[in-house]
Design a protein around this motif. Structure first.
Motif, PDB file in Angstrom:
ATOM      1  N   ILE A   1       0.817  -1.221   0.000  1.00 17.92           N
ATOM      2  CA  ILE A   1       0.000   0.000   0.000  1.00 17.92           C
ATOM      3  C   ILE A   1       0.851   1.271   0.000  1.00 17.92           C
ATOM      4  N   LEU A   2       1.983   1.228   0.709  1.00 19.00           N
ATOM      5  CA  LEU A   2       2.758   2.471   0.857  1.00 19.00           C
ATOM      6  C   LEU A   2       3.378   2.912  -0.470  1.00 19.00           C
ATOM      7  N   ASN A   3       3.922   1.966  -1.235  1.00 12.67           N
ATOM      8  CA  ASN A   3       4.564   2.356  -2.494  1.00 12.67           C
ATOM      9  C   ASN A   3       3.601   3.048  -3.457  1.00 12.67           C
ATOM     10  N   PRO A   4       2.431   2.459  -3.720  1.00 10.81           N
ATOM     11  CA  PRO A   4       1.500   3.177  -4.607  1.00 10.81           C
ATOM     12  C   PRO A   4       1.022   4.502  -4.013  1.00 10.81           C
ATOM     13  N   LEU A   5       0.888   4.570  -2.690  1.00 18.77           N
ATOM     14  CA  LEU A   5       0.422   5.820  -2.081  1.00 18.77           C
ATOM     15  C   LEU A   5       1.465   6.922  -2.216  1.00 18.77           C
ATOM     16  N   LEU A   6       2.746   6.541  -2.047  1.00 21.13           N
ATOM     17  CA  LEU A   6       3.807   7.549  -2.124  1.00 21.13           C
ATOM     18  C   LEU A   6       4.035   7.993  -3.569  1.00 21.13           C
ATOM     19  N   LYS A   7       3.966   7.027  -4.486  1.00 22.44           N
ATOM     20  CA  LYS A   7       4.300   7.354  -5.881  1.00 22.44           C
ATOM     21  C   LYS A   7       3.089   7.740  -6.707  1.00 22.44           C
ATOM     22  N   GLY A   8       1.928   7.301  -6.260  1.00 21.42           N
ATOM     23  CA  GLY A   8       0.732   7.515  -7.064  1.00 21.42           C
ATOM     24  C   GLY A   8       0.556   6.358  -8.038  1.00 21.42           C
ATOM     25  N   VAL A   9      -0.685   5.955  -8.268  1.00 19.31           N
ATOM     26  CA  VAL A   9      -0.914   4.855  -9.216  1.00 19.31           C
ATOM     27  C   VAL A   9      -0.827   5.408 -10.632  1.00 19.31           C
ATOM     28  N   GLY A  10      -0.567   4.485 -11.580  1.00 13.07           N
ATOM     29  CA  GLY A  10      -0.513   4.895 -12.975  1.00 13.07           C
ATOM     30  C   GLY A  10       0.850   5.368 -13.426  1.00 13.07           C
ATOM     31  N   THR A  11       1.864   5.307 -12.532  1.00 15.52           N
ATOM     32  CA  THR A  11       3.195   5.732 -12.963  1.00 15.52           C
ATOM     33  C   THR A  11       3.987   4.574 -13.564  1.00 15.52           C
ATOM     34  N   ASP A  12       3.941   3.392 -12.929  1.00 14.75           N
ATOM     35  CA  ASP A  12       4.629   2.249 -13.534  1.00 14.75           C
ATOM     36  C   ASP A  12       3.914   0.951 -13.172  1.00 14.75           C
TER      37      ASP A  12
ATOM     38  N   HIS B   1      -9.113  -0.322  -1.953  1.00 17.12           N
ATOM     39  CA  HIS B   1      -9.239   1.057  -2.418  1.00 17.12           C
ATOM     40  C   HIS B   1      -8.233   1.343  -3.540  1.00 17.12           C
ATOM     41  N   LEU B   2      -6.987   0.890  -3.360  1.00 18.61           N
ATOM     42  CA  LEU B   2      -5.961   1.157  -4.371  1.00 18.61           C
ATOM     43  C   LEU B   2      -6.195   0.341  -5.638  1.00 18.61           C
ATOM     44  N   ARG B   3      -6.731  -0.868  -5.468  1.00 17.52           N
ATOM     45  CA  ARG B   3      -7.032  -1.666  -6.664  1.00 17.52           C
ATOM     46  C   ARG B   3      -8.014  -0.926  -7.546  1.00 17.52           C
ATOM     47  N   SER B   4      -9.004  -0.323  -6.928  1.00 15.80           N
ATOM     48  CA  SER B   4      -9.982   0.379  -7.754  1.00 15.80           C
ATOM     49  C   SER B   4      -9.330   1.584  -8.429  1.00 15.80           C
ATOM     50  N   GLN B   5      -8.385   2.210  -7.736  1.00 17.21           N
ATOM     51  CA  GLN B   5      -7.657   3.321  -8.366  1.00 17.21           C
ATOM     52  C   GLN B   5      -6.853   2.833  -9.571  1.00 17.21           C
ATOM     53  N   VAL B   6      -6.182   1.687  -9.395  1.00 19.05           N
ATOM     54  CA  VAL B   6      -5.374   1.146 -10.490  1.00 19.05           C
ATOM     55  C   VAL B   6      -6.258   0.833 -11.685  1.00 19.05           C
ATOM     56  N   VAL B   7      -7.373   0.188 -11.404  1.00 20.85           N
ATOM     57  CA  VAL B   7      -8.265  -0.183 -12.496  1.00 20.85           C
ATOM     58  C   VAL B   7      -8.778   1.072 -13.193  1.00 20.85           C
ATOM     59  N   ASP B   8      -9.140   2.088 -12.414  1.00 20.46           N
ATOM     60  CA  ASP B   8      -9.633   3.340 -13.004  1.00 20.46           C
ATOM     61  C   ASP B   8      -8.598   3.981 -13.909  1.00 20.46           C
ATOM     62  N   VAL B   9      -7.372   4.076 -13.389  1.00 19.89           N
ATOM     63  CA  VAL B   9      -6.362   4.809 -14.117  1.00 19.89           C
ATOM     64  C   VAL B   9      -5.936   4.052 -15.370  1.00 19.89           C
ATOM     65  N   ARG B  10      -6.069   2.738 -15.314  1.00 24.01           N
ATOM     66  CA  ARG B  10      -5.639   1.932 -16.447  1.00 24.01           C
ATOM     67  C   ARG B  10      -6.782   1.637 -17.411  1.00 24.01           C
ATOM     68  N   ARG B  11      -7.972   2.121 -17.053  1.00 35.85           N
ATOM     69  CA  ARG B  11      -9.108   1.851 -17.919  1.00 35.85           C
ATOM     70  C   ARG B  11      -9.076   2.797 -19.111  1.00 35.85           C
ATOM     71  N   GLY B  12      -8.647   2.264 -20.235  1.00 36.66           N
ATOM     72  CA  GLY B  12      -8.613   3.080 -21.446  1.00 36.66           C
ATOM     73  C   GLY B  12      -9.897   2.833 -22.200  1.00 36.66           C
ATOM     74  N   PRO B  13      -9.866   3.023 -23.514  1.00 35.98           N
ATOM     75  CA  PRO B  13     -11.010   2.664 -24.342  1.00 35.98           C
ATOM     76  C   PRO B  13     -11.315   1.164 -24.215  1.00 35.98           C
ATOM     77  N   ARG B  14     -10.241   0.329 -24.134  1.00 34.97           N
ATOM     78  CA  ARG B  14     -10.437  -1.098 -23.870  1.00 34.97           C
ATOM     79  C   ARG B  14      -9.835  -1.385 -22.505  1.00 34.97           C
ATOM     80  N   PRO B  15     -10.298  -2.455 -21.814  1.00 34.90           N
ATOM     81  CA  PRO B  15      -9.666  -2.779 -20.543  1.00 34.90           C
ATOM     82  C   PRO B  15      -8.175  -3.052 -20.775  1.00 34.90           C
ATOM     83  N   HIS B  16      -7.384  -2.517 -19.917  1.00 35.72           N
ATOM     84  CA  HIS B  16      -5.947  -2.700 -20.027  1.00 35.72           C
ATOM     85  C   HIS B  16      -5.599  -4.142 -19.662  1.00 35.72           C
TER      86      HIS B  16
END
Ligand code: SF4
Lengths: 480, 192
Positions: A344-355, A387-402
């Motif tokens: 949890i800490l790594n995605p929180l510190l870096k933000g999701v969607g970076t790598d 909570h973070l999983r939903s963020q990851v899915v949101d940020v990675r949701r393009g026109p097609r599922p990533h």
């Protein structure tokens, strides 16, 4: 710091699962510490109340973080400490490097500190011509072995005694070739090697477990005594402190000095705790600096659900109870913060969607909840993971599922139920007989996995599961 | 904006919603604890770390210290140390085999001694470099637990909390004692 070139968690975990030595060491280490922790926690009838107190003190502090930081800054300054602020890793490393260079120092001794690992301080100093010596035994092994730490508390747990002897013989100047692989002898060799460094180094770098706002007190909790050496002998002391380490008053420490050692090493109290409030004339370093480090912490603070991760006191109890961590080890998380807290800490510190590496971490869990029960400051890690999983899915949701997002979801689905894992392993064992080719370095690769893993393997080669799946090995090992 | 102002502004921005909430901090653990045999528990808990503990009367202190120093050739004695030290030759902390100190507080529950480096304890380096540390604790310095210790200590003084000898379990979780600090801790408890 992210370990460069680390593959995302599912892939790195597969690799680690193939390493029997690592699995055995980890299983032994986590089981031993778990048992010790359980025994000393059971001695404290008001343990649950202490956990609630620890969580509440941290929450209240975080809600007024700016005020407590200003108070801390004033107390430190009043006691002769120079305070620096660093927005990110580069800024923090730059401050430390400048202090070293302004004194003509080309060698510093270091106390084990997660914050300095997080910012990659050793590498940054090396680039400026300053050598940083790790003085914690395990960190020394990791540093000399050109390796990565695998556990917050016992970072070299993936090395056995014969390997450590080899590392000392080849990398530690003046080591007696007759050195045996007895732990006591190995520790004595490190003591001799480091004593020279302690006595000659003019500057030390530390972290801090706690920073008390109203008194300017820093606290370092340790076992070996290398911390005391670094905090006492050099002329100059620089402490890199994450801004979430602040507690309002000295009295608050009574809660944390009960929670931390029992949760961490499973002791009633750790061998040494040092506290100091600025410069003491004639005793210890006479020039002191504190670097207050953000590096993503204010980002985490802005996340209402994720914010609680900043309560973490880095005890590593959540690692030791985590079934996923126990089987994969720390390296698979690709960060200095492994295990449930790292997830949890790594995605929180870096933000999701970076790598992809960071985005895969919230899936490195079966959501079993053991980490929450063990956590001395009641961080609801499963809640934050979801909570973070939903963020990851949101940020990675393009026109097609990533593809990756779906495959990572599948990985967590697989880890979540032992039955599913058993089936998936059997399927992939069958599969690995079919679709194999070699990866560079001769490792076998599975080029395709069955759906939904195929979404993952379409994107990249995946190292083949070990011939013996970890669950098969686990069952066999439990019986023996 | 400089780093300081930017971090503080980011923290304020992050917290806009949360300011008004306040969690209640339970405080039952801070209630004063009465233990029937404080000194006895302290002795037992210190011994649990594998430390040699000798409990003695005021009149026996000098003898107990001499006994604890039996295998040392030289000893560092800080200013203000209140007991006679006989046997080993006096020496500075950088060269001495052993050091004798008093303490600020002893904690029964955790078997901890706390030095605040006042008279009789020396600056921090005294109790750090010698290989043997002999600590003299008076019975009336022992408090029940960590809350009482925190309440009784002065945060503005540098402190060293010591619970057993330095130790590492870094090599295959095998416990090895005496990595960097004194390899041997010996405690003399004086019934006051
Ligand atoms: S999350 Fe909790 S259990 Fe894990 S390291 Fe942090 S404080 Fe310890």
């Amino acid at each position: 710091m992210t370990f460069l070139g680390m593959p995302p968690f599912p892939q790195a975990a597969r690799e680690a699962l193939g390493d029997t030595q690592l699995r055995r060491n980890l299983a032994h280490a986590t089981a031993t510490i778990r048992a010790k922790r359980a025994a000393v926690v059971a001695e404290v009838p008001e343990w649950e109340e202490l956990r609630r107190a620890g969580a509440a003190i941290k929450d209240n502090t975080l809600r007024q973080l700016d005020r407590h930081l200003l108070r801390l800054e004033r107390s430190l300054t009043d006691h002769g400490v120079t305070v620096h602020w660093a927005r990110d890793a580069a800024e923090a490393c730059d401050v430390v490097g400048r202090i070293a260079r302004s004194h003509g120092v080309d060698e510093v001794v270091k106390v084990k500190s997660m914050a300095t690992q997080e910012i990659g301080l050793n590498e940054a100093l090396a680039a400026q011509g300053v050598t940083a010596w790790e003085t914690d035994l395990a960190e020394l092994v990791v540093q000399l072995g050109d390796d990565l730490p695998s556990h917050i508390l016992v970072p070299a747990i993936h090395r056995n005694r014969a390997e450590i002897r080899e590392i000392f013989l080849s990398k530690m100047e003046g080591t007696d070739p007759e050195l045996s692989d007895e732990p006591a002898e190995l520790a004595a060799a490190a003591r001799r090697h480091l004593r020279q460094k302690f006595l000659s180094a003019r500057m030390a770098v530390s972290g801090a477990n706690f920073a008390v706002a109203d008194t300017g007190t820093l606290v370092v909790v340790e076992s070996e005594g290398n911390g005391r050496m670094c905090l006492t002998l050099p002329e100059i002391l620089v402490s890199v402190v994450g801004i979430e380490k602040v507690v309002p008053t000295w009295a608050d420490l009574d809660v944390f000095l009960q929670l931390l050692p029992r949760s961490s090493t499973g002791e009633r109290m750790n061998p040494y705790t040092s506290t100091w409030s600025g410069v003491t004339p004639g005793d210890g370093p006479q020039e002191m600096h504190v670097v207050l480090l953000d590096n993503g912490r204010t980002r985490a603070l802005a996340d209402e659900i994720g914010r609680q991760a900043l309560r973490c006191i880095r005890c590593s109890a959540c690692l030791n109870v985590c079934p996923v961590y126990e089987r994969t080890g720390g390296h698979a998380y690709g960060s200095v913060y492994p295990g449930p807290i790292g997830a949890i800490l790594n995605p929180l510190l870096k933000g999701v969607g970076t790598d992809a590496q960071t985005d895969s971490l919230p899936y490195a869990s079966s959501l079993c909840g053991a980490c929450f029960d063990a956590c001395p400051v009641r961080i609801d890690i499963p809640e934050v993971l979801v909570h973070l999983r939903s963020q990851v899915v949101d940020v990675r949701r393009g026109p097609r599922p990533h593809a990756e997002a779906v495959a990572m979801k599948a990985a967590s689905w697989t880890l979540a139920r032992s039955g599913r894992l058993r089936i998936a392993e059997r399927v992939s064992a069958v599969f690995s007989r079919l679709g194999r080719r070699r990866l560079p370095g001769g490792r076998r690769a599975v080029t395709r996995l069955p759906w939904p893993g195929s979404l993952w393997t379409d994107a990249r080669d995946l190292p083949a599961p070990p011939a013996e799946s970890f669950r098969k090995w686990w069952r066999r090992d439990e019986r023996s | 904006m400089n780093a300081r102002d930017e971090i503080l502004a980011a923290a304020r921005g992050a917290l806009a919603q949360a300011r008004s909430e306040e969690s209640e901090v339970p405080g039952v653990h801070r209630k004063p604890v009465k233990l029937p045999d404080l000194v006895g528990l302290f002795v037992e808990r210190v011994a649990d770390y594998g430390v040699v503990v000798r409990r003695c009367a005021e009149s026996e202190v000098a003898g107990a210290i001499a006994e604890a120093l039996a295998d040392a050739r030289t000893v560092a004695v800080p200013d203000g140390f209140p007991h006679p030290v006989t046997g080993p030759a006096p020496s500075g902390p950088r060269t001495a085999d052993a050091v004798v100190t008093t303490v600020a507080i002893g904690i029964a529950e955790t078997g901890t001694v706390v030095l605040d480096h006042g008279p009789g304890q020396g600056p921090r380096v005294f109790s750090l470099l010698p290989d043997i540390h002999v600590c003299v604790v008076r019975g009336d310095q022992i408090v029940p637990g960590v809350p009482a210790a925190i309440a009784g200590l002065d945060p503005l003084r540098a402190q060293t909390w010591i619970s057993g000898p330095s130790a590492t379990s870094d090599i295959e979780l095998d416990r090895v004692e005496g990595v960097h600090g004194p390899r041997s801790l010996r405690v003399v408890v004086v019934d006051a």
